[in-house]
Scaffold this motif. Structure first.
Motif, mmCIF file in Angstrom:
data_model
loop_
_atom_site.group_PDB
_atom_site.id
_atom_site.type_symbol
_atom_site.label_atom_id
_atom_site.label_comp_id
_atom_site.label_asym_id
_atom_site.label_seq_id
_atom_site.Cartn_x
_atom_site.Cartn_y
_atom_site.Cartn_z
ATOM 1 N N MET A 51 0.842 -1.183 0.000
ATOM 2 C CA MET A 51 0.000 0.000 0.000
ATOM 3 C C MET A 51 0.890 1.251 0.000
ATOM 4 O O MET A 51 1.803 1.382 0.810
ATOM 5 N N LYS A 52 0.597 2.174 -0.880
ATOM 6 C CA LYS A 52 1.380 3.400 -0.979
ATOM 7 C C LYS A 52 0.976 4.377 0.130
ATOM 8 O O LYS A 52 -0.199 4.604 0.379
ATOM 9 N N GLU A 53 1.965 4.938 0.781
ATOM 10 C CA GLU A 53 1.723 5.915 1.844
ATOM 11 C C GLU A 53 1.594 7.310 1.239
ATOM 12 O O GLU A 53 2.248 7.616 0.241
ATOM 13 N N PRO A 54 0.785 8.179 1.843
ATOM 14 C CA PRO A 54 0.682 9.567 1.362
ATOM 15 C C PRO A 54 2.046 10.259 1.445
ATOM 16 O O PRO A 54 2.831 9.982 2.348
ATOM 17 N N GLU A 55 2.315 11.145 0.490
ATOM 18 C CA GLU A 55 3.608 11.828 0.438
ATOM 19 C C GLU A 55 3.511 13.336 0.590
ATOM 20 O O GLU A 55 4.515 14.013 0.656
ATOM 21 N N TYR A 56 2.300 13.882 0.653
ATOM 22 C CA TYR A 56 2.128 15.330 0.739
ATOM 23 C C TYR A 56 1.490 15.679 2.074
ATOM 24 O O TYR A 56 0.432 15.180 2.420
ATOM 25 N N LEU A 57 2.160 16.541 2.822
ATOM 26 C CA LEU A 57 1.679 16.939 4.144
ATOM 27 C C LEU A 57 1.315 18.419 4.118
ATOM 28 O O LEU A 57 2.105 19.255 3.684
ATOM 29 N N LEU A 58 0.115 18.717 4.569
ATOM 30 C CA LEU A 58 -0.358 20.093 4.645
ATOM 31 C C LEU A 58 -0.612 20.417 6.108
ATOM 32 O O LEU A 58 -1.358 19.707 6.788
ATOM 33 N N THR A 59 0.046 21.449 6.623
ATOM 34 C CA THR A 59 -0.212 21.927 7.982
ATOM 35 C C THR A 59 -0.909 23.269 7.877
ATOM 36 O O THR A 59 -0.575 24.083 7.022
ATOM 37 N N TYR A 60 -1.908 23.500 8.740
ATOM 38 C CA TYR A 60 -2.685 24.734 8.682
ATOM 39 C C TYR A 60 -3.293 25.040 10.043
ATOM 40 O O TYR A 60 -3.367 24.167 10.906
ATOM 41 N N ASN A 61 -3.682 26.286 10.227
ATOM 42 C CA ASN A 61 -4.311 26.751 11.478
ATOM 43 C C ASN A 61 -3.495 26.402 12.715
ATOM 44 O O ASN A 61 -4.040 26.021 13.740
ATOM 45 N N ALA A 62 -2.202 26.484 12.609
ATOM 46 C CA ALA A 62 -1.245 26.314 13.708
ATOM 47 C C ALA A 62 -1.141 24.894 14.270
ATOM 48 O O ALA A 62 -0.074 24.491 14.687
ATOM 49 N N SER A 63 -2.219 24.119 14.281
ATOM 50 C CA SER A 63 -2.120 22.794 14.891
ATOM 51 C C SER A 63 -2.826 21.688 14.114
ATOM 52 O O SER A 63 -2.907 20.562 14.592
ATOM 53 N N SER A 64 -3.306 21.981 12.927
ATOM 54 C CA SER A 64 -4.019 20.970 12.142
ATOM 55 C C SER A 64 -3.143 20.496 10.995
ATOM 56 O O SER A 64 -2.296 21.231 10.499
ATOM 57 N N TYR A 65 -3.360 19.240 10.576
ATOM 58 C CA TYR A 65 -2.613 18.724 9.441
ATOM 59 C C TYR A 65 -3.416 17.656 8.712
ATOM 60 O O TYR A 65 -4.322 17.045 9.284
ATOM 61 N N GLU A 66 -3.089 17.446 7.456
ATOM 62 C CA GLU A 66 -3.712 16.422 6.628
ATOM 63 C C GLU A 66 -2.647 15.841 5.715
ATOM 64 O O GLU A 66 -1.772 16.561 5.234
ATOM 65 N N TRP A 67 -2.718 14.540 5.454
ATOM 66 C CA TRP A 67 -1.850 13.883 4.486
ATOM 67 C C TRP A 67 -2.625 13.658 3.196
ATOM 68 O O TRP A 67 -3.819 13.351 3.238
ATOM 69 N N PHE A 68 -1.945 13.767 2.053
ATOM 70 C CA PHE A 68 -2.573 13.582 0.755
ATOM 71 C C PHE A 68 -1.719 12.697 -0.132
ATOM 72 O O PHE A 68 -0.497 12.669 -0.003
ATOM 73 N N ASP A 69 -2.386 12.008 -1.053
ATOM 74 C CA ASP A 69 -1.692 11.138 -1.999
ATOM 75 C C ASP A 69 -1.134 11.894 -3.197
ATOM 76 O O ASP A 69 -0.227 11.413 -3.855
ATOM 77 N N SER A 70 -1.698 13.061 -3.488
ATOM 78 C CA SER A 70 -1.232 13.818 -4.658
ATOM 79 C C SER A 70 -1.252 15.321 -4.373
ATOM 80 O O SER A 70 -1.979 15.796 -3.501
#
Length: 51
Positions: free
Chosen positions: A1-20
């Motif tokens: 299984m491919k792991e997400p490679e893009y990390l977005l941090t926002y609003n000082a303490s929130s984050y999300e991982w993305f595949d593209s």
């Protein structure tokens, strides 16, 4: 299984991982984010740190 490679941090303490980069850009636009940091991290993995 491919792991997400893009990390977005926002609003000082929130984050999300993305595949593209496109998926990440859509999230930014949909949520009208203006303050964020976008990172490309190939072969990233989560590490748990214990006290």
């Amino acid at each position: 299984m491919k792991e997400p490679e893009y990390l977005l941090t926002y609003n000082a303490s929130s984050y999300e991982w993305f595949d593209s980069e496109e998926e990440m850009k859509e999230f930014v636009e949909e949520n009208d984010l203006t303050s964020y940091e976008a990172l490309y991290i190939p072969q990233a993995y989560e590490v748990e740190i214990e006290d």
